[in-house]
Each structure stands twice: as structure tokens, then as C-alpha cells.
Design a protein around this motif. Structure first.
Motif, PDB file in Angstrom:
ATOM      1  N   GLN A  13       0.825  -1.203   0.000  1.00  7.87           N
ATOM      2  CA  GLN A  13       0.000   0.000   0.000  1.00  7.87           C
ATOM      3  C   GLN A  13       0.865   1.261   0.000  1.00  7.87           C
ATOM      4  OE1 GLN A  13      -2.372  -0.720   3.495  1.00  7.87           O
ATOM      5  NE2 GLN A  13      -4.049  -1.674   2.331  1.00  7.87           N
ATOM      6  N   ASP A  14       1.916   1.234   0.798  1.00 10.88           N
ATOM      7  CA  ASP A  14       2.820   2.381   0.887  1.00 10.88           C
ATOM      8  C   ASP A  14       3.521   2.623  -0.447  1.00 10.88           C
ATOM      9  OD1 ASP A  14       4.145   4.470   2.389  1.00 10.88           O
ATOM     10  OD2 ASP A  14       5.948   3.217   2.357  1.00 10.88           O
ATOM     11  N   LEU A  15       3.983   1.538  -1.091  1.00  8.49           N
ATOM     12  CA  LEU A  15       4.662   1.669  -2.379  1.00  8.49           C
ATOM     13  C   LEU A  15       3.700   2.119  -3.473  1.00  8.49           C
ATOM     14  CD1 LEU A  15       7.058  -1.429  -2.404  1.00  8.49           C
ATOM     15  CD2 LEU A  15       7.705   0.987  -2.366  1.00  8.49           C
ATOM     16  N   ALA A  16       2.460   1.652  -3.411  1.00  7.36           N
ATOM     17  CA  ALA A  16       1.457   2.072  -4.387  1.00  7.36           C
ATOM     18  C   ALA A  16       1.221   3.579  -4.282  1.00  7.36           C
ATOM     19  CB  ALA A  16       0.158   1.304  -4.180  1.00  7.36           C
ATOM     20  N   TYR A  17       1.170   4.085  -3.057  1.00  5.03           N
ATOM     21  CA  TYR A  17       0.964   5.521  -2.832  1.00  5.03           C
ATOM     22  C   TYR A  17       2.165   6.328  -3.345  1.00  5.03           C
ATOM     23  CZ  TYR A  17       0.495   9.957  -0.364  1.00  5.03           C
ATOM     24  OH  TYR A  17       0.429  11.294  -0.058  1.00  5.03           O
ATOM     25  N   LYS A  18       3.377   5.822  -3.109  1.00  3.44           N
ATOM     26  CA  LYS A  18       4.589   6.556  -3.476  1.00  3.44           C
ATOM     27  C   LYS A  18       4.869   6.532  -4.971  1.00  3.44           C
ATOM     28  CE  LYS A  18       7.137   5.873   0.876  1.00  3.44           C
ATOM     29  NZ  LYS A  18       8.311   5.190   1.499  1.00  3.44           N
ATOM     30  N   THR A  19       4.545   5.425  -5.639  1.00  5.31           N
ATOM     31  CA  THR A  19       4.969   5.245  -7.034  1.00  5.31           C
ATOM     32  C   THR A  19       3.872   5.406  -8.071  1.00  5.31           C
ATOM     33  OG1 THR A  19       4.573   2.846  -6.983  1.00  5.31           O
ATOM     34  CG2 THR A  19       6.741   3.619  -6.247  1.00  5.31           C
ATOM     35  N   ASN A  72      18.460   8.137  -8.362  1.00  4.14           N
ATOM     36  CA  ASN A  72      17.125   7.682  -8.746  1.00  4.14           C
ATOM     37  C   ASN A  72      16.312   7.173  -7.566  1.00  4.14           C
ATOM     38  OD1 ASN A  72      17.805   8.242 -11.415  1.00  4.14           O
ATOM     39  ND2 ASN A  72      18.589   6.180 -11.766  1.00  4.14           N
ATOM     40  N   MET A  73      16.927   7.165  -6.385  1.00  3.44           N
ATOM     41  CA  MET A  73      16.220   6.726  -5.176  1.00  3.44           C
ATOM     42  C   MET A  73      15.760   7.919  -4.340  1.00  3.44           C
ATOM     43  SD  MET A  73      16.991   3.530  -5.729  1.00  3.44           S
ATOM     44  CE  MET A  73      18.281   2.567  -6.531  1.00  3.44           C
ATOM     45  N   GLY A  74      15.966   9.131  -4.877  1.00  4.49           N
ATOM     46  CA  GLY A  74      15.641  10.316  -4.097  1.00  4.49           C
ATOM     47  C   GLY A  74      16.742  10.673  -3.115  1.00  4.49           C
ATOM     48  N   GLU A  75      17.916  10.046  -3.302  1.00  7.74           N
ATOM     49  CA  GLU A  75      19.050  10.319  -2.418  1.00  7.74           C
ATOM     50  C   GLU A  75      19.716  11.628  -2.820  1.00  7.74           C
ATOM     51  OE1 GLU A  75      20.298   8.412   0.053  1.00  7.74           O
ATOM     52  OE2 GLU A  75      19.212   6.525  -0.160  1.00  7.74           O
ATOM     53  N   LYS A  76      20.125  12.413  -1.838  1.00  6.55           N
ATOM     54  CA  LYS A  76      20.835  13.650  -2.135  1.00  6.55           C
ATOM     55  C   LYS A  76      22.294  13.374  -2.489  1.00  6.55           C
ATOM     56  CE  LYS A  76      17.913  16.687   0.665  1.00  6.55           C
ATOM     57  NZ  LYS A  76      17.859  17.669   1.781  1.00  6.55           N
ATOM     58  N   LEU A  81      24.867   1.980  -5.612  1.00  8.50           N
ATOM     59  CA  LEU A  81      24.721   0.897  -4.646  1.00  8.50           C
ATOM     60  C   LEU A  81      25.164  -0.409  -5.291  1.00  8.50           C
ATOM     61  CD1 LEU A  81      21.135   1.863  -3.422  1.00  8.50           C
ATOM     62  CD2 LEU A  81      23.262   2.232  -2.153  1.00  8.50           C
ATOM     63  N   GLN A  82      25.591  -1.350  -4.484  1.00  7.98           N
ATOM     64  CA  GLN A  82      25.986  -2.662  -4.979  1.00  7.98           C
ATOM     65  C   GLN A  82      24.782  -3.595  -5.096  1.00  7.98           C
ATOM     66  OE1 GLN A  82      29.080  -3.338  -6.190  1.00  7.98           O
ATOM     67  NE2 GLN A  82      29.308  -1.130  -5.790  1.00  7.98           N
ATOM     68  N   GLU A  83      23.764  -3.344  -4.287  1.00  3.87           N
ATOM     69  CA  GLU A  83      22.549  -4.147  -4.320  1.00  3.87           C
ATOM     70  C   GLU A  83      21.385  -3.299  -3.821  1.00  3.87           C
ATOM     71  OE1 GLU A  83      23.673  -7.456  -1.881  1.00  3.87           O
ATOM     72  OE2 GLU A  83      23.306  -6.371  -0.014  1.00  3.87           O
ATOM     73  N   ILE A  84      20.172  -3.672  -4.221  1.00  2.00           N
ATOM     74  CA  ILE A  84      18.987  -2.914  -3.820  1.00  2.00           C
ATOM     75  C   ILE A  84      17.912  -3.867  -3.327  1.00  2.00           C
ATOM     76  CG2 ILE A  84      19.411  -0.989  -5.392  1.00  2.00           C
ATOM     77  CD1 ILE A  84      17.335  -2.241  -7.301  1.00  2.00           C
ATOM     78  N   GLY A  85      17.000  -3.322  -2.516  1.00  2.00           N
ATOM     79  CA  GLY A  85      15.855  -4.085  -2.050  1.00  2.00           C
ATOM     80  C   GLY A  85      14.657  -3.871  -2.950  1.00  2.00           C
ATOM     81  N   THR A  91      10.818   1.702  -7.040  1.00  2.00           N
ATOM     82  CA  THR A  91      11.021   3.138  -7.205  1.00  2.00           C
ATOM     83  C   THR A  91      11.618   3.451  -8.567  1.00  2.00           C
ATOM     84  OG1 THR A  91      11.312   3.488  -4.820  1.00  2.00           O
ATOM     85  CG2 THR A  91      12.214   5.168  -6.294  1.00  2.00           C
ATOM     86  N   VAL A  92      12.625   2.685  -8.979  1.00  2.00           N
ATOM     87  CA  VAL A  92      13.246   2.907 -10.289  1.00  2.00           C
ATOM     88  C   VAL A  92      12.271   2.572 -11.416  1.00  2.00           C
ATOM     89  CG1 VAL A  92      15.089   2.175 -11.855  1.00  2.00           C
ATOM     90  CG2 VAL A  92      15.586   2.565  -9.437  1.00  2.00           C
ATOM     91  N   LEU A  93      11.547   1.471 -11.285  1.00  2.00           N
ATOM     92  CA  LEU A  93      10.596   1.090 -12.328  1.00  2.00           C
ATOM     93  C   LEU A  93       9.474   2.110 -12.492  1.00  2.00           C
ATOM     94  CD1 LEU A  93      10.234  -2.781 -11.852  1.00  2.00           C
ATOM     95  CD2 LEU A  93      11.220  -1.574 -13.798  1.00  2.00           C
ATOM     96  N   SER A  94       9.178   2.844 -11.435  1.00  2.00           N
ATOM     97  CA  SER A  94       8.090   3.823 -11.516  1.00  2.00           C
ATOM     98  C   SER A  94       8.395   4.936 -12.520  1.00  2.00           C
ATOM     99  CB  SER A  94       7.795   4.420 -10.134  1.00  2.00           C
ATOM    100  OG  SER A  94       8.869   5.233  -9.682  1.00  2.00           O
ATOM    101  N   PHE A  95       9.684   5.158 -12.822  1.00  2.00           N
ATOM    102  CA  PHE A  95      10.036   6.162 -13.840  1.00  2.00           C
ATOM    103  C   PHE A  95       9.540   5.733 -15.223  1.00  2.00           C
ATOM    104  CE2 PHE A  95      13.209   7.267 -10.607  1.00  2.00           C
ATOM    105  CZ  PHE A  95      13.099   8.647 -10.597  1.00  2.00           C
ATOM    106  N   PHE A  96       9.344   4.429 -15.416  1.00  2.00           N
ATOM    107  CA  PHE A  96       8.896   3.909 -16.709  1.00  2.00           C
ATOM    108  C   PHE A  96       7.379   3.750 -16.772  1.00  2.00           C
ATOM    109  CE2 PHE A  96      13.235   2.418 -16.099  1.00  2.00           C
ATOM    110  CZ  PHE A  96      13.823   2.736 -17.303  1.00  2.00           C
TER     111      PHE A  96
END
Length: 217
Positions: A13-19, A72-76, A81-85, A91-96
């Protein structure tokens, strides 16, 4: 059993709201993430390198690196990163993600700007806020490499023409004492102002049936 499900449900639900993805799309993406990582908690570059739908993409390398770019993660901070969750993956896919029908004009402008920023970051490989001519030339050459019937001389001529077009946009905006270093984000937006990137920028591999995704060698 209900308590054990509350964590994932709340996360979806949280990811749906954010992306902007639907809950159902988030669930499908979670299945893809589990499949790609072979049920690991994190995704690494090698998990994406064998995706068949990316294998023939001429800018495959840039797409894969985009998943690990902190910008692309909203990081300043800058860097990779070597790996992502799973959250970073979505978050990255939401750009597409294409805009929803009847999106307001102002929101559509913001969506286009976000997608252009994502593309700019993808080709600004040294994170200095400028796409150099060498970086831009490399992008054009990689895009043209997908056309097997195109000869080397033809590809070079098209690349040179693209470089001249960029120069005409960017150098023409400079003062007489300014030194040309490359394409800024503002100039990048000007170059692509007539491209409907908000609707054309998409990626398909994440929406495939997991039975057809080739992750193995």
C-alpha cells in the motif's frame, strides 16, 4: 496468519501511494523481484544481466546501472549501490510507468521532467551534472548499434549529425567568454522538448509472466 500478512500488505500500500502503481501491479512486481533474485532479499547487477528482454537493448548497460544509482532513489548523495531491495526496485521502475488517463497538464509536465531527469542521470555517467559530448556520442552510437543493416559510415554520419544538433542548441545559448563543457539538464530538456517522453519511455521486462523470463545462462 492475518498478522503475518499485514507487513507485506502495508508495504504494498505504501509503495502504491509513493509510485503510482496499483496494489495488483506491486504484487506482480514483487513476484518478478523474487523470481529475478531467486528468492533473495536483494537484487544485484548479475540478476538483471541475463534478462532476455534487456539482452538486445542497445542501452542495456545504462538501464541496469540506473537501478543502482542513488540519484534515482531520491538520495541527495551521489554514487551507486551494490545491491537494492524491493522498494528501490519499484522506485526505479516507476520512472517507466506511463501517466494515467486524464492526467492534468501541470502534473504531466512534472512527469516529463522527472523522466528526463532520470534519462539525464542515466547518461551523466560521472555524476558531474553535465553530459559531455563523449558521453552523448557514446549513447547515440550504442542506440545505432541495434541496426545491424546499417554500415559504419552511415552510423558515423548520423552520430555526427546528432552532435551538430546538440551543439546548435547548447553553444548558441553561451556567452562569448563561456567555455563549452557539455550538456546541462536545462539544455537536455530543451533538446528533447518535442519528444513525448512521458508516454514513450517504458520498459516491458518486469511485466512478463515469470515462466518466460530467462534468468539463467
Amino acid at each position: 496468519m492475518g498478522a503475518s500478512q499485514s507487513g507485506p500488505v502495508h508495504m504494498f500500500q505504501d509503495l502504491a501511494y509513493k509510485t503510482g502503481f496499483s496494489i495488483e501491479q506491486i504484487k506482480n512486481l514483487h513476484n518478478r523481484f523474487i523470481y529475478l533474485t531467486q528468492a533473495e532479499d536483494t537484487l544485484r547487477r548479475e540478476h538483471l544481466e541475463n534478462v532476455s528482454d534487456l539482452a538486445l537493448n542497445p542501452i542495456r548497460r545504462q538501464i541496469i546501472e540506473a537501478f543502482f544509482d542513488k540519484r534515482n532513489m531520491g538520495e541527495k548523495e551521489k554514487g551507486c549501490l551494490q545491491e537494492i531491495g524491493f522498494e528501490e526496485f519499484v522506485t526505479v521502475l516507476s520512472f517507466f510507468r506511463p501517466p494515467k488517463p486524464h492526467t492534468a497538464d501541470e502534473e504531466m509536465k512534472n512527469i516529463k521532467k522527472e523522466k528526463l531527469r532520470f534519462l539525464f542521470n542515466m547518461h551523466d555517467t560521472d555524476n558531474d551534472g553535465i553530459i559531455t559530448l563523449d558521453e552523448y556520442r557514446r549513447v547515440v552510437e550504442e542506440l545505432l548499434s541495434s541496426y545491424e543493416i546499417m554500415g559504419a559510415e552511415t552510423a558515423k554520419a548520423i552520430t555526427d549529425a546528432a552532435m551538430l544538433e546538440v551543439a546548435s542548441v547548447t553553444v548558441g545559448q553561451m556567452g562569448p567568454d563561456e567555455f563549452y563543457e557539455g550538456i546541462t539538464f536545462e539544455q537536455f530538456m530543451q533538446i528533447l522538448k518535442d519528444v513525448e517522453i512521458e508516454t514513450k519511455m517504458n520498459i516491458h521486462f518486469w511485466n512478463l509472466d515469470t515462466r518466460t523470463v530467462q534468468c539463467g545462462k
